[in-house]
Scaffold this active site. Structure first.
Site, short mmCIF file in Angstrom:
data_model
loop_
_atom_site.label_atom_id
_atom_site.label_comp_id
_atom_site.label_asym_id
_atom_site.label_seq_id
_atom_site.Cartn_x
_atom_site.Cartn_y
_atom_site.Cartn_z
N ASP A 9 0.88 -1.16 0.00
CA ASP A 9 0.00 0.00 0.00
C ASP A 9 0.92 1.21 0.00
OD1 ASP A 9 -1.51 1.74 2.66
OD2 ASP A 9 -2.30 1.71 0.63
N ASP A 11 0.08 5.15 0.89
CA ASP A 11 -0.05 6.14 1.98
C ASP A 11 -0.14 5.45 3.34
OD1 ASP A 11 -2.22 8.07 -0.18
OD2 ASP A 11 -0.06 8.17 0.05
N SER A 55 -8.63 8.06 -4.22
CA SER A 55 -9.94 8.69 -4.47
C SER A 55 -9.83 10.21 -4.53
CB SER A 55 -10.93 8.29 -3.36
OG SER A 55 -10.56 8.90 -2.12
N CYS A 91 -6.10 3.14 -7.87
CA CYS A 91 -7.53 3.25 -8.14
C CYS A 91 -7.90 4.73 -8.01
CB CYS A 91 -8.35 2.46 -7.12
SG CYS A 91 -10.11 2.93 -7.12
O1 LIG Z 1 -3.37 4.06 1.71
P1 LIG Z 1 -3.55 4.22 0.20
O2 LIG Z 1 -4.52 3.21 -0.41
O3 LIG Z 1 -2.20 4.23 -0.54
O4 LIG Z 1 -4.19 5.69 -0.05
C1 LIG Z 1 -5.11 6.24 0.88
C2 LIG Z 1 -5.49 7.60 0.30
O5 LIG Z 1 -6.06 7.43 -0.97
C3 LIG Z 1 -6.53 8.31 1.12
O6 LIG Z 1 -7.63 7.43 1.33
C4 LIG Z 1 -8.73 8.12 1.94
O7 LIG Z 1 -9.79 7.20 2.10
P2 LIG Z 1 -11.06 7.27 1.09
O8 LIG Z 1 -10.54 6.90 -0.30
O9 LIG Z 1 -11.59 8.69 1.14
O10 LIG Z 1 -12.05 6.23 1.63
C5 LIG Z 1 -8.34 8.66 3.31
O11 LIG Z 1 -8.06 7.56 4.17
C6 LIG Z 1 -7.09 9.54 3.21
O12 LIG Z 1 -6.63 9.87 4.50
C7 LIG Z 1 -5.99 8.82 2.46
O13 LIG Z 1 -4.91 9.73 2.21
MG LIG Z 2 -2.68 3.33 3.39
ZN LIG Z 3 -11.11 1.90 -8.93
#
Ligand SMILES: O=P(O)(O)OC[C@@H](O)[C@H]1O[C@@H](OP(=O)(O)O)[C@@H](O)[C@@H](O)[C@@H]1O
Ligand SMILES: [Mg+2]
Ligand SMILES: [Zn+2]
Length: 179
Positions: A9, A11, A55, A91
């Site tokens: 992953d 972030d 997202s 995604c």
């Molecule tokens: O951890 P990965 O998958 O690499 O990326 C997470 C990010 O896309 C963001 O995903 C969002 O969740 P929502 O997409 O809003 O449910 C939140 O959790 C943000 O804090 C976070 O930065």
């Molecule tokens: Mg993450």
């Molecule tokens: Zn997607």
């Protein structure tokens, strides 16, 4: 011979995360030891791929050019340490779009495995959120939770059976390289 493919992953595992999303290269700050860990794994013969929900694209917080710039920065930093990053899959969709790639769906994991011509069973997928671990479980990957990013918060939830827990990516690299 087991395939030396590790899926991460992004972030909260490679770089700091934020509830305000990571919206620019300037906000994309590696976690301590994460770049070195990826480089060490790469130099030890591991392929390190990435599967990340973004997202923020659908929400209009940043565009694809900015996202690509973050990933170019990741590749540059790892290359400076003599390693390389494999396939990065993201995604870009929002939670309500019903796509097949947004974790906890396992679509990105399948894409990565197909790219490298391998099965998913037992492959380690490292994340900080429950959705990461659930995506892993859905395709019989080994769910790995790190305590960085949202990991400490995720620890308080009911984890998929068999989830392994590590402090951070450096600890995972040490485990995989030395065992
Ligand atoms: O951890 P990965 O998958 O690499 O990326 C997470 C990010 O896309 C963001 O995903 C969002 O969740 P929502 O997409 O809003 O449910 C939140 O959790 C943000 O804090 C976070 O930065
Ligand atoms: Mg993450
Ligand atoms: Zn997607």
């Amino acid at each position: 011979m087991a395939v030396k493919l590790l899926i991460l992953d992004r972030d909260g595992v490679i770089n700091h995360d934020s509830d305000a999303y990571i919206k620019s290269v300037a906000e994309w700050i590696p976690l301590p030891g994460s770049i070195e860990a990826i480089a060490q794994l790469s130099k030890a013969g591991w392929t390190v791929a990435v599967a990340t929900n973004q997202s923020g694209i659908a929400r209009g917080y940043y565009d694809l050019a900015t996202l690509d710039a973050m990933h170019a920065r990741l590749r540059e930093l790892v290359a400076q340490q003599g390693g390389e990053v494999g396939l990065i899959v993201y995604c870009p969709h929002g939670p309500d779009e019903g796509c097949d790639c947004r974790k906890p769906k396992p679509g990105m994991l399948r894409t990565i495995a197909e790219h490298y011509g391998t099965g998913l069973n037992g492959l380690w997928f490292v994340g900080d959120s429950l959705s990461d671990l659930e995506a892993a479980k859905a395709v019989d990957c080994q769910p790995i939770l790190v305590k960085t990013g949202k990991g400490e918060k995720t620890l308080g939830k009911t984890l998929p059976v068999g989830t392994l827990i590590f402090d951070d990516l450096a600890a995972i690299a040490a485990e995989l390289i030395h065992n």
